[in-house]
Design an enzyme around this catalytic site. Sequence first.
Site, PDB file in Angstrom:
ATOM      1  N   ARG A  76      45.689  25.800  34.866  1.00  0.00           N
ATOM      2  CA  ARG A  76      45.652  24.308  34.940  1.00  0.00           C
ATOM      3  C   ARG A  76      45.212  23.887  36.193  1.00  0.00           C
ATOM      4  O   ARG A  76      44.697  22.651  36.522  1.00  0.00           O
ATOM      5  CB  ARG A  76      46.820  23.848  34.638  1.00  0.00           C
ATOM      6  CG  ARG A  76      47.300  24.109  33.128  1.00  0.00           C
ATOM      7  CD  ARG A  76      48.450  23.070  32.616  1.00  0.00           C
ATOM      8  NE  ARG A  76      49.599  23.309  33.464  1.00  0.00           N
ATOM      9  CZ  ARG A  76      50.861  24.246  32.997  1.00  0.00           C
ATOM     10  NH1 ARG A  76      50.497  24.873  32.095  1.00  0.00           N
ATOM     11  NH2 ARG A  76      51.661  24.241  33.710  1.00  0.00           N
ATOM     12  N   VAL A 121      45.008  38.427  53.418  1.00  0.00           N
ATOM     13  CA  VAL A 121      44.659  38.732  51.809  1.00  0.00           C
ATOM     14  C   VAL A 121      43.222  38.048  51.700  1.00  0.00           C
ATOM     15  O   VAL A 121      42.775  37.966  50.581  1.00  0.00           O
ATOM     16  CB  VAL A 121      45.691  38.092  51.040  1.00  0.00           C
ATOM     17  CG1 VAL A 121      47.270  38.537  51.360  1.00  0.00           C
ATOM     18  CG2 VAL A 121      45.749  36.393  51.104  1.00  0.00           C
ATOM     19  N   ASP A 122      42.681  37.707  52.832  1.00  0.00           N
ATOM     20  CA  ASP A 122      41.359  36.704  52.676  1.00  0.00           C
ATOM     21  C   ASP A 122      39.964  37.658  52.264  1.00  0.00           C
ATOM     22  O   ASP A 122      39.167  37.152  52.382  1.00  0.00           O
ATOM     23  CB  ASP A 122      41.378  35.960  53.810  1.00  0.00           C
ATOM     24  CG  ASP A 122      41.215  36.670  55.303  1.00  0.00           C
ATOM     25  OD1 ASP A 122      41.013  37.981  55.328  1.00  0.00           O
ATOM     26  OD2 ASP A 122      41.521  36.071  56.174  1.00  0.00           O
ATOM     27  N   HIS A 137      49.531  42.947  52.599  1.00  0.00           N
ATOM     28  CA  HIS A 137      50.154  42.019  51.749  1.00  0.00           C
ATOM     29  C   HIS A 137      49.187  41.810  50.655  1.00  0.00           C
ATOM     30  O   HIS A 137      49.006  40.633  49.967  1.00  0.00           O
ATOM     31  CB  HIS A 137      50.281  40.656  52.434  1.00  0.00           C
ATOM     32  CG  HIS A 137      51.452  40.746  53.629  1.00  0.00           C
ATOM     33  ND1 HIS A 137      51.422  39.868  54.594  1.00  0.00           N
ATOM     34  CD2 HIS A 137      52.397  41.557  53.602  1.00  0.00           C
ATOM     35  CE1 HIS A 137      52.656  40.294  55.106  1.00  0.00           C
ATOM     36  NE2 HIS A 137      52.949  41.150  54.580  1.00  0.00           N
ATOM     37  N   CYS A 145      48.724  45.554  38.573  1.00  0.00           N
ATOM     38  CA  CYS A 145      49.677  45.787  37.631  1.00  0.00           C
ATOM     39  C   CYS A 145      50.935  45.876  38.205  1.00  0.00           C
ATOM     40  O   CYS A 145      51.198  46.794  39.043  1.00  0.00           O
ATOM     41  CB  CYS A 145      49.465  47.000  36.691  1.00  0.00           C
ATOM     42  SG  CYS A 145      50.661  47.176  35.683  1.00  0.00           S
ATOM     43  N   CYS A 169      48.989  50.809  31.074  1.00  0.00           N
ATOM     44  CA  CYS A 169      50.362  51.055  30.826  1.00  0.00           C
ATOM     45  C   CYS A 169      51.076  49.744  30.034  1.00  0.00           C
ATOM     46  O   CYS A 169      52.262  49.854  29.742  1.00  0.00           O
ATOM     47  CB  CYS A 169      51.137  51.343  32.243  1.00  0.00           C
ATOM     48  SG  CYS A 169      51.572  49.848  33.140  1.00  0.00           S
ATOM     49  N   THR A 207      48.823  38.583  65.220  1.00  0.00           N
ATOM     50  CA  THR A 207      50.224  38.285  64.620  1.00  0.00           C
ATOM     51  C   THR A 207      51.266  37.851  65.256  1.00  0.00           C
ATOM     52  O   THR A 207      51.305  38.161  66.435  1.00  0.00           O
ATOM     53  CB  THR A 207      50.288  39.750  63.837  1.00  0.00           C
ATOM     54  OG1 THR A 207      51.381  39.627  62.961  1.00  0.00           O
ATOM     55  CG2 THR A 207      50.550  40.705  64.852  1.00  0.00           C
ATOM     56  N   SER A 208      52.131  37.094  64.646  1.00  0.00           N
ATOM     57  CA  SER A 208      53.265  36.788  65.283  1.00  0.00           C
ATOM     58  C   SER A 208      54.293  37.736  65.339  1.00  0.00           C
ATOM     59  O   SER A 208      55.585  37.602  66.125  1.00  0.00           O
ATOM     60  CB  SER A 208      53.678  35.378  64.531  1.00  0.00           C
ATOM     61  OG  SER A 208      54.050  35.466  63.320  1.00  0.00           O
TER      62      SER A 208
HETATM   63  P1  OAD Z   1      51.247  33.874  61.678  1.00  0.00           P
HETATM   64  O1  OAD Z   1      50.570  32.573  61.262  1.00  0.00           O
HETATM   65  O2  OAD Z   1      52.977  33.944  61.614  1.00  0.00           O
HETATM   66  O3  OAD Z   1      50.998  34.218  63.164  1.00  0.00           O
HETATM   67  C1  OAD Z   1      49.551  33.953  63.543  1.00  0.00           C
HETATM   68  C2  OAD Z   1      49.406  34.321  65.110  1.00  0.00           C
HETATM   69  O4  OAD Z   1      48.083  34.316  65.636  1.00  0.00           O
HETATM   70  C3  OAD Z   1      50.311  33.558  65.995  1.00  0.00           C
HETATM   71  O5  OAD Z   1      51.213  34.498  66.828  1.00  0.00           O
HETATM   72  C4  OAD Z   1      49.272  32.837  66.733  1.00  0.00           C
HETATM   73  O6  OAD Z   1      49.650  32.581  68.270  1.00  0.00           O
HETATM   74  C5  OAD Z   1      48.095  33.677  66.676  1.00  0.00           C
HETATM   75  N1  OAD Z   1      46.635  33.170  66.763  1.00  0.00           N
HETATM   76  C6  OAD Z   1      46.242  32.015  66.624  1.00  0.00           C
HETATM   77  N2  OAD Z   1      45.104  31.752  66.882  1.00  0.00           N
HETATM   78  C7  OAD Z   1      44.709  32.959  67.065  1.00  0.00           C
HETATM   79  C8  OAD Z   1      43.174  33.256  67.613  1.00  0.00           C
HETATM   80  N3  OAD Z   1      41.847  32.638  67.451  1.00  0.00           N
HETATM   81  N4  OAD Z   1      43.045  34.751  68.017  1.00  0.00           N
HETATM   82  C9  OAD Z   1      43.984  35.487  67.805  1.00  0.00           C
HETATM   83  N5  OAD Z   1      45.610  35.023  67.405  1.00  0.00           N
HETATM   84  C10 OAD Z   1      45.510  33.786  66.976  1.00  0.00           C
HETATM   85  O7  OAD Z   1      50.605  34.954  60.831  1.00  0.00           O
HETATM   86  P2  OAD Z   1      51.004  36.426  60.577  1.00  0.00           P
HETATM   87  O8  OAD Z   1      51.644  37.343  61.570  1.00  0.00           O
HETATM   88  O9  OAD Z   1      49.841  37.127  59.764  1.00  0.00           O
HETATM   89  O10 OAD Z   1      52.586  36.561  54.310  1.00  0.00           O
HETATM   90  O11 OAD Z   1      52.000  36.285  59.262  1.00  0.00           O
HETATM   91  C11 OAD Z   1      52.627  37.169  58.563  1.00  0.00           C
HETATM   92  C12 OAD Z   1      52.783  36.898  57.279  1.00  0.00           C
HETATM   93  O12 OAD Z   1      53.555  35.487  57.143  1.00  0.00           O
HETATM   94  C13 OAD Z   1      51.542  36.374  56.408  1.00  0.00           C
HETATM   95  O13 OAD Z   1      50.795  37.638  55.958  1.00  0.00           O
HETATM   96  C14 OAD Z   1      52.037  35.588  55.401  1.00  0.00           C
HETATM   97  C15 OAD Z   1      53.179  34.809  56.064  1.00  0.00           C
HETATM   98  O14 OAD Z   1      54.304  34.235  55.225  1.00  0.00           O
HETATM   99  C16 OAD Z   1      52.124  36.410  53.121  1.00  0.00           C
HETATM  100  O15 OAD Z   1      51.375  35.811  52.715  1.00  0.00           O
HETATM  101  C17 OAD Z   1      53.034  37.554  52.014  1.00  0.00           C
END
Ligand code: OAD
Length: 273
Positions: A76, A121-122, A137, A145, A169, A207-208
């Site tokens: 939808r 996931v992009d 992720h 599945c 399955c 990654t944070s």
């Molecule tokens: P976050 O959004 O938690 O963290 C992104 C990190 O990237 C932060 O530490 C920013 O400081 C840093 N950042 C920002 N700009 C940047 C740049 N230009 N170069 C490098 N770093 C930069 O993202 P993730 O750690 O990936 O889960 O979050 C983990 C998961 O939380 C994701 O996969 C998602 C979310 O809920 C699912 O979708 C299952």
Amino acid sequence: MFELTPELARSLDEAAALILRSKHVVALAGAGLSVESGIPPFRGPGGLWTKYGEPTNLSYREFIRDPGEWWEARFRNEDRPGDPTYELKVAVDQARPNPGHHALVEMEAMGLLKCVVTQNVDNLHREAGSRSLLEIHGNRTWLRCVGCGDRQPREGYHFDSLPPLCAQCGGVIKMDTVMFGEPIPEDVLLASREQAESSDCMLLVGTSGTVNPAARLPLVAKELGASLIEINPDETTLTPWCDITLRGPSGELLPLLVKRLKNGGAAKPAGRA
Ligand code: OAD
């Protein structure tokens, strides 16, 4: 505005030397890597969860309760501006890999990067050409599945009935993207742990370090003696464990790192000023 300070240049030299000394380098990537492709991160400035609040942990439970309704709602197409899912979809649909993704591909081609474990996931790693890739992720362009874990591309899949059912399955098919409250698929989780355990150097890119089990991988690696290099404009919960921190955007820093790796660890080829 990114500035390559002398201190940052020194840290890049150190990072390159460390990578060249290492035997099994693994990268753990997060949303920050795709920021320079125009995709907002989740946390921090401009983050989707910063703007809209962190979603509840219930989306997988809701899917499992009524997968047919979940798929019908998806067809939808009810997401609208002001909704994080919509905002993310619009950004990802337009995104292309940036120099950070390409730099990881170059490192792999040079034999210096054994695997990328990504939380993104992009699909941008695949578009850039990464081969040894674990999408912990999931991937938004694939279906999976929930019964047998079989994956297939969403493109070309015929949704004859809703919910779609697995030809292998009979289980319910969902998007491959891991939902809130959904366990990480066992195959990719095990392979990611193996990579962390085998690594002697891990790059933490954008990654944070807040979402487990991905955030635990660097700690596993560290405990087993690996060095950690963080590439991120900001400090994170993982910073205290890192041996080298490169502060800046990964789309700028990763290509600078690759340049040094090509020159044997130095900013310029040996013999040049
Ligand atoms: P976050 O959004 O938690 O963290 C992104 C990190 O990237 C932060 O530490 C920013 O400081 C840093 N950042 C920002 N700009 C940047 C740049 N230009 N170069 C490098 N770093 C930069 O993202 P993730 O750690 O990936 O889960 O979050 C983990 C998961 O939380 C994701 O996969 C998602 C979310 O809920 C699912 O979708 C299952």
